[in-house]
Design a protein around this motif. Structure first.
Motif, PDB file in Angstrom:
ATOM      1  N   GLU A 168      14.379 -19.066   0.531  1.00  0.00           N
ATOM      2  CA  GLU A 168      14.006 -18.255   1.613  1.00  0.00           C
ATOM      3  C   GLU A 168      13.042 -18.733   2.407  1.00  0.00           C
ATOM      4  OE1 GLU A 168      13.422 -14.639  -0.385  1.00  0.00           O
ATOM      5  OE2 GLU A 168      15.386 -14.353  -1.211  1.00  0.00           O
ATOM      6  N   ASN A 169      12.102 -19.582   1.984  1.00  0.00           N
ATOM      7  CA  ASN A 169      10.821 -19.973   2.927  1.00  0.00           C
ATOM      8  C   ASN A 169      11.079 -21.357   3.348  1.00  0.00           C
ATOM      9  OD1 ASN A 169       8.487 -17.852   2.464  1.00  0.00           O
ATOM     10  ND2 ASN A 169       9.574 -17.559   0.758  1.00  0.00           N
ATOM     11  N   GLY A 170      12.510 -21.892   3.302  1.00  0.00           N
ATOM     12  CA  GLY A 170      12.549 -23.299   3.781  1.00  0.00           C
ATOM     13  C   GLY A 170      12.301 -24.202   2.882  1.00  0.00           C
ATOM     14  N   LEU A 171      12.003 -23.915   1.583  1.00  0.00           N
ATOM     15  CA  LEU A 171      11.856 -25.004   0.635  1.00  0.00           C
ATOM     16  C   LEU A 171      12.854 -25.284  -0.378  1.00  0.00           C
ATOM     17  CD1 LEU A 171       7.919 -24.150  -0.138  1.00  0.00           C
ATOM     18  CD2 LEU A 171       8.963 -26.110   1.181  1.00  0.00           C
ATOM     19  N   PHE A 172      13.226 -26.478  -0.486  1.00  0.00           N
ATOM     20  CA  PHE A 172      14.605 -26.675  -1.090  1.00  0.00           C
ATOM     21  C   PHE A 172      14.419 -27.547  -2.442  1.00  0.00           C
ATOM     22  CE2 PHE A 172      15.907 -26.312   3.319  1.00  0.00           C
ATOM     23  CZ  PHE A 172      16.949 -25.295   3.223  1.00  0.00           C
ATOM     24  N   LEU A 173      14.821 -27.042  -3.408  1.00  0.00           N
ATOM     25  CA  LEU A 173      14.624 -27.821  -5.060  1.00  0.00           C
ATOM     26  C   LEU A 173      15.259 -29.236  -4.901  1.00  0.00           C
ATOM     27  CD1 LEU A 173      13.713 -27.372  -7.729  1.00  0.00           C
ATOM     28  CD2 LEU A 173      15.981 -26.834  -8.288  1.00  0.00           C
ATOM     29  N   ASN A 174      14.256 -30.184  -4.927  1.00  0.00           N
ATOM     30  CA  ASN A 174      14.521 -31.669  -4.926  1.00  0.00           C
ATOM     31  C   ASN A 174      14.864 -32.164  -6.380  1.00  0.00           C
ATOM     32  OD1 ASN A 174      12.885 -32.491  -1.958  1.00  0.00           O
ATOM     33  ND2 ASN A 174      14.855 -31.416  -2.223  1.00  0.00           N
ATOM     34  N   ARG A 175      13.835 -31.661  -7.357  1.00  0.00           N
ATOM     35  CA  ARG A 175      13.464 -32.118  -8.552  1.00  0.00           C
ATOM     36  C   ARG A 175      13.487 -31.113  -9.621  1.00  0.00           C
ATOM     37  NH1 ARG A 175       8.591 -35.730 -10.321  1.00  0.00           N
ATOM     38  NH2 ARG A 175       9.233 -36.712 -12.269  1.00  0.00           N
TER      39      ARG A 175
END
Length: 230
Positions: A168-175
């Motif tokens: 929702e805050n523009g941070l995507f799970l990468n790891r």
């Protein structure tokens, strides 16, 4: 309290500051600090995580924040007595109200994770009283550099909510690293890393102990440059 001795630095501790624990050691050893030039730690406690990261990255500059005055004093002592002291700064500062034009390549935190209760034990460090996940994530999203990484360790039960709020805050799970206390047990902690770029998630498992009170080969290998094993 007795100090906790690592190979390259020592951690002075206080009864009023959250002590050295496995969660902090894991985040200090696993967070992706390799390409970072400037690092922000939210909630330094004793300064353990920043010290471990400074040992792993010999060029990065570090800023630590804490709202516990005793924690700030302990961290400053530990920073000053370390071989990395010229690259480490610490401030008595509420992350929610931090104002800076600086952007960070890595923001790292072992955040408070218990809902508020009647207990005063480790109240600030271990309960979501002063900083909840939404506040932590939203502020981190504003302070990351373009290619910056936001790295945390949290209970597995909070994982889905944390990942959703991140998106929702523009941070995507990468790891995602699933931390298990012992072989064949359920995941109890998650190390999660986010960035502003959506990509395939790198997921792995990590086991702390192969049997009760016996560290796994995986843990021994990860921490061999830090722990002084007897």
């Amino acid at each position: 309290m007795k100090p906790f001795t690592f190979k390259q630095f020592q951690i002075q501790q206080s009864k009023d500051v959250f002590r050295v624990g496995t969660d902090g050691v894991l985040l200090g050893a696993l967070a992706d600090v390799e390409h970072a030039s400037n690092v922000l730690e939210v909630g330094t406690g004793t300064g353990l995580i920043s010290l471990m990261l400074a040992q792993r990255n010999e060029k990065a500059l570090f800023l630590g924040l804490d709202i516990n005055e005793e924690a700030v004093a302990v961290t400053e002592l530990n920073f000053e007595n370390s071989p990395f002291h010229t690259r480490l700064k610490n401030k008595f500062q509420d992350f929610k109200t931090l104002e800076t034009k600086e952007r960070f390549d890595l923001i790292v935190s072992n955040p408070p994770y218990f809902e508020e209760s009647g207990s005063d034990k480790d109240k600030i460090a271990r309960q979501t009283v002063e900083l909840n996940f939404i506040q932590l994530i939203s502020k981190a999203s504003l302070l990351l550099s373009q290619d910056g990484i936001f790295s945390v360790i949290i209970p597995v039960e909070a994982g889905d909510v944390f990942i959703s709020v991140g998106k929702e805050n523009g941070l995507f799970l990468n790891r995602r690293i699933n931390i298990k206390g012992i072989e064949n047990s359920k995941t109890k902690r998650l190390v999660l890393e986010f960035s502003s770029k959506e990509k395939e998630i790198n997921e792995s498992d990590f086991i702390i102990e192969k049997s009760p009170r016996k560290y796994s080969d995986q843990y021994l290998e990860l921490t061999k440059e830090f722990h002084v094993f007897k």
